[in-house]
Every structure is written in C-alpha cells, then in structure tokens.
Scaffold this active site. Structure first.
Site, PDB file in Angstrom:
ATOM      1  CE  LYS A 125      -7.093   1.557  78.422  1.00 33.25           C
ATOM      2  NZ  LYS A 125      -5.707   1.961  78.145  1.00 33.25           N
ATOM      3  N   GLY A 139      -4.178  -5.864  75.401  1.00 34.23           N
ATOM      4  CA  GLY A 139      -4.626  -6.321  74.090  1.00 34.23           C
ATOM      5  C   GLY A 139      -6.076  -5.976  73.787  1.00 34.23           C
ATOM      6  CG  LEU A 190      -5.838   9.418  75.126  1.00 33.97           C
ATOM      7  CD1 LEU A 190      -4.370   9.024  75.001  1.00 33.97           C
ATOM      8  CD2 LEU A 190      -5.946  10.884  75.516  1.00 33.97           C
ATOM      9  CG  HIS A 231      -7.557  -4.701  70.140  1.00 34.58           C
ATOM     10  ND1 HIS A 231      -7.138  -3.456  70.539  1.00 34.58           N
ATOM     11  CD2 HIS A 231      -8.882  -4.753  70.419  1.00 34.58           C
ATOM     12  CE1 HIS A 231      -8.166  -2.793  71.041  1.00 34.58           C
ATOM     13  NE2 HIS A 231      -9.235  -3.552  70.984  1.00 34.58           N
ATOM     14  CG  ASN A 262       3.702  -5.690  75.310  1.00 34.08           C
ATOM     15  OD1 ASN A 262       2.724  -5.823  76.046  1.00 34.08           O
ATOM     16  ND2 ASN A 262       3.646  -5.042  74.172  1.00 34.08           N
ATOM     17  NE  ARG A 297       4.468 -10.079  73.210  1.00 28.98           N
ATOM     18  CZ  ARG A 297       3.483  -9.274  73.578  1.00 28.98           C
ATOM     19  NH1 ARG A 297       3.045  -9.301  74.821  1.00 28.98           N
ATOM     20  NH2 ARG A 297       2.922  -8.454  72.714  1.00 28.98           N
ATOM     21  CB  VAL A 310       4.814 -10.077  66.068  1.00 24.63           C
ATOM     22  CG1 VAL A 310       4.723 -10.263  64.555  1.00 24.63           C
ATOM     23  CG2 VAL A 310       4.044 -11.173  66.782  1.00 24.63           C
ATOM     24  NE  ARG A 333       2.101  -7.978  63.282  1.00 29.62           N
ATOM     25  CZ  ARG A 333       1.856  -8.175  64.565  1.00 29.62           C
ATOM     26  NH1 ARG A 333       0.921  -9.062  64.932  1.00 29.62           N
ATOM     27  NH2 ARG A 333       2.508  -7.497  65.488  1.00 29.62           N
TER      28      ARG A 333
HETATM   29  C1  MV4 Z   1      -6.734   3.394  75.186  1.00 30.71           C
HETATM   30  C2  MV4 Z   1      -7.327   4.004  74.060  1.00 30.71           C
HETATM   31  C3  MV4 Z   1      -7.784   5.295  74.195  1.00 30.71           C
HETATM   32  N1  MV4 Z   1      -7.686   5.938  75.367  1.00 30.71           N
HETATM   33  N2  MV4 Z   1      -6.647   4.082  76.350  1.00 30.71           N
HETATM   34  C4  MV4 Z   1      -6.341  -0.968  73.358  1.00 30.71           C
HETATM   35  C5  MV4 Z   1      -5.465  -2.089  73.713  1.00 30.71           C
HETATM   36  C6  MV4 Z   1      -4.846  -1.737  74.990  1.00 30.71           C
HETATM   37  N3  MV4 Z   1      -3.504  -2.200  74.989  1.00 30.71           N
HETATM   38  C7  MV4 Z   1      -4.961  -0.266  75.095  1.00 30.71           C
HETATM   39  N4  MV4 Z   1      -5.916   0.145  74.107  1.00 30.71           N
HETATM   40  C8  MV4 Z   1      -6.366   1.409  74.025  1.00 30.71           C
HETATM   41  N5  MV4 Z   1      -6.274   2.146  75.157  1.00 30.71           N
HETATM   42  C9  MV4 Z   1      -7.128   5.315  76.424  1.00 30.71           C
HETATM   43  N6  MV4 Z   1      -7.051   5.968  77.582  1.00 30.71           N
HETATM   44  C10 MV4 Z   1      -7.401   3.268  72.880  1.00 30.71           C
HETATM   45  C11 MV4 Z   1      -6.930   1.963  72.862  1.00 30.71           C
HETATM   46  C12 MV4 Z   1      -7.018   1.278  71.605  1.00 30.71           C
HETATM   47  C13 MV4 Z   1      -5.862   0.902  70.914  1.00 30.71           C
HETATM   48  C14 MV4 Z   1      -4.587   1.125  71.404  1.00 30.71           C
HETATM   49  C15 MV4 Z   1      -3.464   0.756  70.712  1.00 30.71           C
HETATM   50  C16 MV4 Z   1      -3.604   0.145  69.464  1.00 30.71           C
HETATM   51  C17 MV4 Z   1      -4.841  -0.079  68.950  1.00 30.71           C
HETATM   52  C18 MV4 Z   1      -5.991   0.290  69.652  1.00 30.71           C
HETATM   53  C19 MV4 Z   1      -7.238   0.057  69.112  1.00 30.71           C
HETATM   54  C20 MV4 Z   1      -8.365   0.425  69.808  1.00 30.71           C
HETATM   55  C21 MV4 Z   1      -8.248   1.027  71.055  1.00 30.71           C
END
Ligand code: MV4
Length: 447
Positions: A158, A164, A203, A235, A289, A291, A294, A337
C-alpha cells in the site's frame, strides 16, 4: 458563534452544510465554478462568489481564489466539506494563518492520518488492533521479503500517501512480491509524488466497517455507532447501512469502545471516522478519515445528532454539550448513492434532468442539490443525490427503501436507481450477508 461561513464545496454536501448554518442563524457564502452557477446550493446561499473555470484544479482546489472569496465576503470560517481540500493539512494551516477559523481537525491531526504508515503506528500506540504487517515503510526488496515472511502470504503493498485503494498491489509469494514492489512504488510516486509503500497481510473477504466519532479537544468524545460500507465497486461506495448486520452487540461494543478511548487519547477535535476491516470476528484498523463523510446522514438518522452542527460548534470553540449516555442509537438506516451513471457499465451520464420527483413520507431523507431542469455538469464526480431511509428495524427500513425507490423519478439522464432496486430485491443482500467483494460478484452474475 460564527456569523458567516464560506462553504468551499459543491453539490449535495455544500447544500447539507448550508442547511446546518441556516438552522444555526449563520450566513453562508457559496463558492462555485462557472459550471455550477445555477446549482441549488448557490441559489440558496446568502452570497456567492465564482472562483474559476470548471476544472476542479482551477476552482474548488484553487486555494488563492477561495481565500480571496473569504476575505472579500468577510467570512469568519471556512468549511471544506469533503473531497477537494478537506484533508489538505497545508490548506487548513493557510486558512488559519489568514485569520479564518477552519471547520475541521487540527492540521497536525490531518497530516498524521494522511500518512498511512504514521497513522497505523499511532493506532497501535493507542491500543487499536491493526492488520499484521511491516512496522514501517518497506524501501527495499529485502525488507519487503523479510516483512512478508513474518506476516505470511498473501500480502498487500500500500502507498503511505495513499488511501482509497490507489497504488495497492497484491502478492502471493516472493516472486510476485519482487514484481509488485517496484510497480507499487512507481504507482505511488506517480499518484502522490511519494514512493513510500508499506506491507500488510491481505485479508481475503473482509467487511468494511467504520466508526463515526466526534471529539471536542477538551476531553469530550462521542461515537454515533458504526457504518457498514462493504457494498462498493472500484472503491466507490454504493450503499451504506447502520448498524452493521454482521455485528453482535458484544462485538459492536468492543469496536466502539476501542475507537472512543483512542480518540480521547489523541485529543482529537472535530468529526472523524475510523475505518476497520472486519473478518472472522476480528477488527483491524486501516485508516482514519479526518473529514465529514458522504455517508454521515445514516448515523444522524439513528442517533438524532446533527453532525455538521456539532462540527461547526466545536470549530467555534464550544465543547460538546452531549455525552454518550445522552445518545440512544435506535432503529436502522440505509443510504443509497444515486449517481448520474449508466447502472450497468457505470459510465457517467451528465446532462439535463428533464423530470424530477423525489420520494417522501415518514423516515425518508433526500440530500441533493438537483432539481427539474438542472443540468448535471460533466466535470465532477457523479453523485447527484443520497436517498437516506430510516426504519425501526432493518426489515422495515428495507421495505421503506423499496417503496421510496419506486417513487423516485429522475428523467433525462441515466442513474443508479435501477441498480439499487435490484440490490434491495436480492436475497443475499436482504440477509445482510455480504463483504467488500460481494458487489463485484453480484454485478458479474448472469441476469
Ligand atoms: C486491505 C484489504 C485487504 N487486506 N488491506 C482498499 C482501500 C483502502 N482504504 C484499504 N483497502 C483495502 N485494504 C488488507 N490488509 C482490502 C482493501 C479493499 C477494500 C477495503 C475497504 C473497502 C473496499 C475495498 C475494496 C477492495 C480492497
């Protein structure tokens, strides 16, 4: 209290903030691009200032124009809304340096949470569970391999400056990690001008559950429950609900207590949201976040607390005048939405709204700045309305949502209304049995 607030945003959220100001007896200044001069938030504001041409860079992100508009109109505070400059610590600092109040958290807290590596480190320090991962940024392949060995594959890279979902890369083994690291770094560099990346255990099928928090910086902290935001694609959230159908009273209480205690220790002052992934009965902090969000209205519906009003009061130096025990979280709320998009391929569908009739009745709230005859401009994100439903329980909320969707008429452009109809009729969704990838699978099903 403030006498005049400049609202540095557009569309439904600008109107939402205007409404809170009006009810507090505060005058409003709308700033808008040339593409938004006929928008309802501009028409309803006490004053309006055109701050530039349609591209956001030249208008809603134009710091000099916005500060000039605040000076010319004699505003005493600036509300950034969400998106645009709302999580820009440098802008928050500039607003304060120019003698205006900033309606948001301290620039230090914005900067802290904007750096996802520092945010996670802080979360651990505050006693919040986080996803197992590299304790720091991983700069080299050796460091990445070492961290991945410790947490186990699959791992997710990441961007530290991200959030996002941009710049994430998945790796199932060492070979994939060797390929993914330079790609993740290059993407992070291109998107955020910062190639810092970190690594986490991936995850597979979590839910996305977030906690709505408000702190007054003087020891007062409240939560307004959690929101389940798992229904998303690319997202982009499509529907949010509270309470989460996945939690038991005990797991919910554990989550909310962790979040509130952490916010107290942080001395946080404003509204904020802690985001967690939830899988196999465990919560893992991913981001905070700093802020207004939405989906804040669903938390307002089950708590009766006006989040924007509290945010403004706190920015004006007033303490929270409610404690947790004053708040009774009751019933169920769902937000749909409504985007100006094709409901099958999600291509934007800007244009003139030739027919418009919003649903009404008990438990229905529509946050929108559109009206019949309004033209949705092509320059901004496609959210045109939020349909927010309250019911005594989830079943009543779903029945009411279905009936509200039937009533809603938006003609002349394509919208996501038909997709919401299909979703509400789906047995899996009705059971509350979904995760962050569920919507992708739903959309891929043959019809
Ligand atoms: C993750 C994950 C799985 N495992 N972290 C996507 C956006 C960012 N804010 C964090 N995200 C994710 N982090 C780990 N360790 C899967 C996502 C993710 C996700 C998280 C929240 C809402 C939608 C998502 C869609 C795809 C992946």
């Amino acid at each position: 209290m403030f006498e005049k607030i400049l609202i540095a945003n557009r569309g439904e959220i600008a109107l939402r903030i205007h409404r809170a100001c009006r009810e507090m007896g505060i005058k409003t200044v709308a700033v808008h691009s040339t593409a938004d001069s006929t928008a309802m938030n501009v028409r309803l504001a006490d004053e309006s200032v055109c701050i530039g041409p349609p591209p956001a860079r030249a208008s809603y992100l134009n710091v000099a124009s916005i500060l000039s508009a605040a000076a010319i109109t004699g505003a005493d505070a600036i509300h950034p809304g969400l998106g645009f400059l709302s999580e820009n610590a440098e802008f928050a600092r500039l607003v304060e340096e120019h003698g205006f109040a900033w309606i948001g958290p301290s620039p230090e807290h914005i900067a802290l949470m904007g750096d996802k590596v520092r945010a996670k480190e802080e979360a651990r320090r505050l006693g919040i569970p986080t996803v197992p991962g590299s304790p720091e940024a991983v700069a080299t392949l050796d460091a990445a391999i070492e961290a991945a060995r410790l947490v186990g594959y699959p791992v997710l890279l990441k961007a530290a400056a991200g959030g996002g979902g941009r710049g994430m890369k998945l790796a199932h083994d060492e070979a994939e990690l060797a390929e993914a690291l330079p790609l993740a770094q290059a993407e992070a560099k291109a998107a955020f001008s910062d190639d810092t990346v970190y690594l986490e255990r991936y995850l597979e099928r979590p839910r996305h559950i977030e906690v709505q928090l408000i702190g007054d910086g003087a020891g007062g902290v409240i939560h307004l429950g959690e929101r389940d935001c798992s229904l998303q694609r690319s997202h982009q959230k499509l529907l949010e609900e509270t309470p989460s159908p996945a939690l038991t009273p005990a797991s919910r209480q554990r989550l909310l207590t962790i979040a509130v205690n952490a916010l107290k220790k942080l001395g946080y002052k404003s509204t904020g949201t802690m985001e967690f992934l939830y899988q196999d009965g465990e919560f893992y902090f991913i981001e905070m976040n700093t802020r207004l969000q939405v989906e804040h209205p669903i938390s307002e519906m089950i708590s009766g607390v006006d989040i924007v009003r509290e945010q403004i009061r706190i920015a004006a130096g007033e303490p929270l005048n409610i404690v947790q025990s004053d708040i009774r979280l009751a019933g169920h709320a769902i937000e749909c939405r409504i985007n100006a998009e094709n409901p099958d391929d999600f291509r934007p569908s800007p244009g003139r709204i030739s027919e418009y009739h919003a649903p009404g009745g008990l438990g229905i709230r529509v946050d929108s700045a559109v009206y019949q005859g309004y033209s949705v401009p092509p320059y901004y994100d496609s959210l045109i309305a939020k349909l927010v439903i309250y019911g005594a329980n989830r079943e009543e909320c779903l029945m009411r949502l279905s009936r509200a969707l039937d009533e809603y008429v938006i003609g002349g452009i394509e919208t996501t209304l038909p997709l919401h109809q299909r979703l509400v009729d789906d047995p899996g969704f009705r059971r509350g049995d979904y995760h962050i990838h569920w919507l992708d699978e739903f959309l891929a099903r043959p019809r």
